[in-house]
Design a protein around this motif. Sequence first.
Motif, short mmCIF file in Angstrom:
data_model
loop_
_atom_site.label_atom_id
_atom_site.label_comp_id
_atom_site.label_asym_id
_atom_site.label_seq_id
_atom_site.Cartn_x
_atom_site.Cartn_y
_atom_site.Cartn_z
N PRO A 193 0.83 -1.20 0.00
CA PRO A 193 0.00 0.00 0.00
C PRO A 193 0.87 1.26 0.00
CG PRO A 193 -0.76 -1.56 1.66
CD PRO A 193 0.56 -2.07 1.15
N CYS A 194 0.48 2.23 -0.80
CA CYS A 194 1.20 3.49 -0.91
C CYS A 194 0.18 4.61 -0.75
CB CYS A 194 1.89 3.59 -2.27
SG CYS A 194 2.77 5.13 -2.55
N ASP A 195 0.39 5.48 0.22
CA ASP A 195 -0.58 6.53 0.46
C ASP A 195 -0.25 7.84 -0.26
OD1 ASP A 195 1.53 7.34 2.01
OD2 ASP A 195 0.39 7.60 3.86
N LEU A 196 0.75 7.80 -1.12
CA LEU A 196 1.09 8.97 -1.92
C LEU A 196 0.14 9.08 -3.12
CD1 LEU A 196 4.97 8.58 -1.98
CD2 LEU A 196 3.63 10.10 -0.52
N THR A 197 0.08 10.27 -3.70
CA THR A 197 -0.67 10.42 -4.95
C THR A 197 0.26 10.08 -6.11
OG1 THR A 197 -0.03 12.73 -5.29
CG2 THR A 197 -2.03 12.32 -3.96
N TRP A 198 -0.33 9.87 -7.28
CA TRP A 198 0.48 9.62 -8.47
C TRP A 198 1.41 10.79 -8.75
CZ3 TRP A 198 1.35 5.09 -10.45
CH2 TRP A 198 0.41 4.07 -10.27
N GLU A 199 0.93 12.00 -8.54
CA GLU A 199 1.76 13.18 -8.79
C GLU A 199 2.94 13.23 -7.82
OE1 GLU A 199 -1.59 13.19 -8.66
OE2 GLU A 199 -2.09 13.80 -10.70
N GLU A 200 2.69 12.90 -6.54
CA GLU A 200 3.78 12.89 -5.56
C GLU A 200 4.84 11.86 -5.92
OE1 GLU A 200 1.54 14.30 -1.45
OE2 GLU A 200 1.24 12.23 -2.15
N LEU A 201 4.41 10.68 -6.32
CA LEU A 201 5.38 9.65 -6.73
C LEU A 201 6.16 10.09 -7.97
CD1 LEU A 201 3.80 6.10 -6.34
CD2 LEU A 201 5.87 6.97 -5.28
N ALA A 202 5.46 10.67 -8.93
CA ALA A 202 6.14 11.15 -10.14
C ALA A 202 7.20 12.18 -9.78
CB ALA A 202 5.12 11.74 -11.11
N HIS A 203 6.86 13.11 -8.92
CA HIS A 203 7.83 14.15 -8.54
C HIS A 203 8.97 13.57 -7.71
CE1 HIS A 203 6.36 17.84 -10.28
NE2 HIS A 203 5.13 17.40 -10.05
N LEU A 204 8.69 12.56 -6.88
CA LEU A 204 9.74 11.89 -6.11
C LEU A 204 10.82 11.36 -7.06
CD1 LEU A 204 10.64 10.82 -3.28
CD2 LEU A 204 9.38 8.72 -3.86
N ASP A 205 10.38 10.85 -8.20
CA ASP A 205 11.30 10.31 -9.20
C ASP A 205 11.87 11.41 -10.10
OD1 ASP A 205 12.69 8.69 -10.99
OD2 ASP A 205 10.92 7.70 -11.77
#
Length: 169
Positions: free
Chosen positions: A60-72
């Motif tokens: 489970p990941c509680d981040l949004t898709w945008e947050e994950l994209a920016h993390l990368d």
Amino acid sequence: MSEKVGLFLKKANDDLVSHCKCEPCWISAPAQMDCPWCGCGWLFACPKCRHAYTFAVAAPCDLTWEELAHLDLDTRYSEPPTDEDVELWIELMKQMTEDLEEGQQYVYFDGWAIPVDAEEFEVQGVYADHELKLVPQAAALDQPAVIEQVLANETYWRDRHVEYDDEEE
């Protein structure tokens, strides 16, 4: 409000190849080049430190898709990502992770997240077409020679290389 990811892949362990020590360590988008035998075609990478590792688990990941994209993407290039970069990242990663099962371990293989216990499977990859009896990374845990015979073997990859037609004509 942005959509939460739900299940996503994070580093499962330090087995086989693991140069990343980040916690938690979600996967980055594949940065596969035209030399998949170097590891870019069969290892996950960390979006924080950019180091490679072999096994990921659906969690489970509680981040949004945008947050994950920016993390990368925020650490990948010297310039901030464009909205289009973020949208493309999300589209790619949604496709790559759409069939995840919580708790299942996966490996990266030529553009796909493959369950470690897959048997007798075919992959039309980014670089090549593959027909495999077992997941090579999982087999390499007991038979380290598989790394040199398949995963890091330039001849293996080149013999299966496929030039995909550009669909724009």
